[in-house]
Design an enzyme around this catalytic site. Structure first.
Site, PDB file in Angstrom:
ATOM      1  N   ASP A  82      -7.992   6.881   0.444  1.00 31.44           N
ATOM      2  CA  ASP A  82      -8.987   5.806   0.334  1.00 31.44           C
ATOM      3  C   ASP A  82      -9.501   5.392   1.713  1.00 31.44           C
ATOM      4  OD1 ASP A  82      -9.835   4.786  -2.148  1.00 31.44           O
ATOM      5  OD2 ASP A  82      -7.824   4.046  -2.559  1.00 31.44           O
ATOM      6  N   LYS A 111     -11.918   8.865  -0.495  1.00 31.97           N
ATOM      7  CA  LYS A 111     -12.519   8.159  -1.638  1.00 31.97           C
ATOM      8  C   LYS A 111     -13.207   6.918  -1.099  1.00 31.97           C
ATOM      9  CE  LYS A 111      -9.904   6.134  -5.009  1.00 31.97           C
ATOM     10  NZ  LYS A 111     -10.176   4.682  -4.820  1.00 31.97           N
ATOM     11  N   GLU A 179     -12.815   3.171 -13.184  1.00 32.75           N
ATOM     12  CA  GLU A 179     -11.698   2.243 -13.377  1.00 32.75           C
ATOM     13  C   GLU A 179     -12.109   1.093 -14.288  1.00 32.75           C
ATOM     14  OE1 GLU A 179      -9.630   1.188  -9.802  1.00 32.75           O
ATOM     15  OE2 GLU A 179      -8.399  -0.325 -10.804  1.00 32.75           O
TER      16      GLU A 179
HETATM   17  O1  KIV Z   1      -5.993   2.677  -4.594  1.00 34.33           O
HETATM   18  C1  KIV Z   1      -5.748   3.238  -5.674  1.00 34.33           C
HETATM   19  O2  KIV Z   1      -4.592   3.483  -6.038  1.00 34.33           O
HETATM   20  C2  KIV Z   1      -6.872   3.601  -6.519  1.00 34.33           C
HETATM   21  C3  KIV Z   1      -6.574   4.147  -7.884  1.00 34.33           C
HETATM   22  C4  KIV Z   1      -6.030   3.107  -8.774  1.00 34.33           C
HETATM   23  C5  KIV Z   1      -7.750   4.828  -8.474  1.00 34.33           C
HETATM   24  O3  KIV Z   1      -7.983   3.457  -6.126  1.00 34.33           O
END
Ligand code: KIV
Length: 261
Positions: A82, A111, A179
């Site tokens: 992320d 992401k 989500e």
């Molecule tokens: O940070 C995370 O774990 C997520 C998932 C829940 C998709 O973005």
């Protein structure tokens, strides 16, 4: 190791994609021995590993620490990381610098949450040679904007979500997390784009699923949303094991002579 090409192929072949989060070396060595297709080092690390209330507290340094630990334990899994809170909103140079750091720590892709004015920024990252996974619906970094963890895409917002998904596909995203989205909306999105959708609380029609490792193992005892299936009562199992150790020590059952030098 899987690549973004396989994920696209899986969707074409109607083969579901399994994704699980991971934040640490020991869990990574376990996940490395499983069949899951891909691992997400989510910014949920801020909540799950650090006890913060939201993902807003994740930063690049925190993410790099977790990505590097996971990468040392995973030998053959595709790692998505992320991009933490606001790193894409501080100018393109800062965005590229942050993505660079995540990739150098061991990520294979990043992401990035949201669409709208983020789409151009996402396109820039893709054009820089970094695979990007999009994230729509309830995007946890905007939790204070949403005012709580509520299902998104209801009450006429469906069209907006579908348009956003198409924008992200056109920007070059290789996949899309959905989500907390109603099942029928997730189906429409999945049908209208060619890239795979990965659901969490988005029903049965997405191309794959993602769950937080600690949630699926039942380690987070108070967390019981409708979408979560617990595959272990980890909280009780571990608590009882630690209590057994405690009582063995106190009752002089551990260590035994066989466990002594
Ligand atoms: O940070 C995370 O774990 C997520 C998932 C829940 C998709 O973005």
């Amino acid at each position: 190791m899987n690549s973004i090409n396989e994920f696209k192929k899986y969707k074409e072949e109607n083969k579901k994609i399994s994704v699980v989060t991971c934040y640490d070396y020991t869990s990574a060595t376990i996940i490395n021995e499983t069949d899951v297709d891909c691992v997400l080092v989510g910014d949920s690390a801020a909540m799950v590993m650090h006890g913060f209330e939201t993902t807003v507290n994740a930063n690049v340094e925190m993410m790099c620490y977790h990505i590097a630990s996971v990468a040392r334990g995973l030998k053959n899994k595709f790692i998505i990381a992320d991009l933490p809170f606001l790193q894409h909103r501080k100018g393109v140079d800062k965005l590229v610098e942050s993505v660079d750091q995540l990739m150098k720590c061991g990520a294979n892709a990043v992401k990035i949450e949201g669409a709208g004015s983020n789409v151009k920024l996402i396109e820039h990252v893709v054009n820089s040679g970094v695979p990007v996974m999009g994230h729509l619906g309830l995007t946890p970094q905007s939790i204070h904007q949403f005012g709580g963890y509520k299902v998104q895409g209801k009450n006429g917002d469906e069209k907006k979500l579908i348009e956003a998904a198409k924008d992200l596909e056109n920007a070059g995203c290789f996949a899309l997390v959905l989500e907390l989205v109603p099942s029928d909306v997730a189906k429409k999105i999945t049908d209208e784009i060619t890239i795979p959708t990965i659901g969490i609380g988005a029903g049965v029609h997405t191309s794959g699923q993602v769950l937080v490792f600690q949630d699926m193992l039942g380690l987070n005892s108070g967390f019981e949303p409708k979408f979560l299936r617990k595959y272990l009562n980890g909280f009780e199992v571990i608590r009882d094991a630690v209590n057994k150790y405690d009582s063995d020590v106190k009752n002089k059952n551990f260590p035994s002579n066989e466990e002594s030098y």
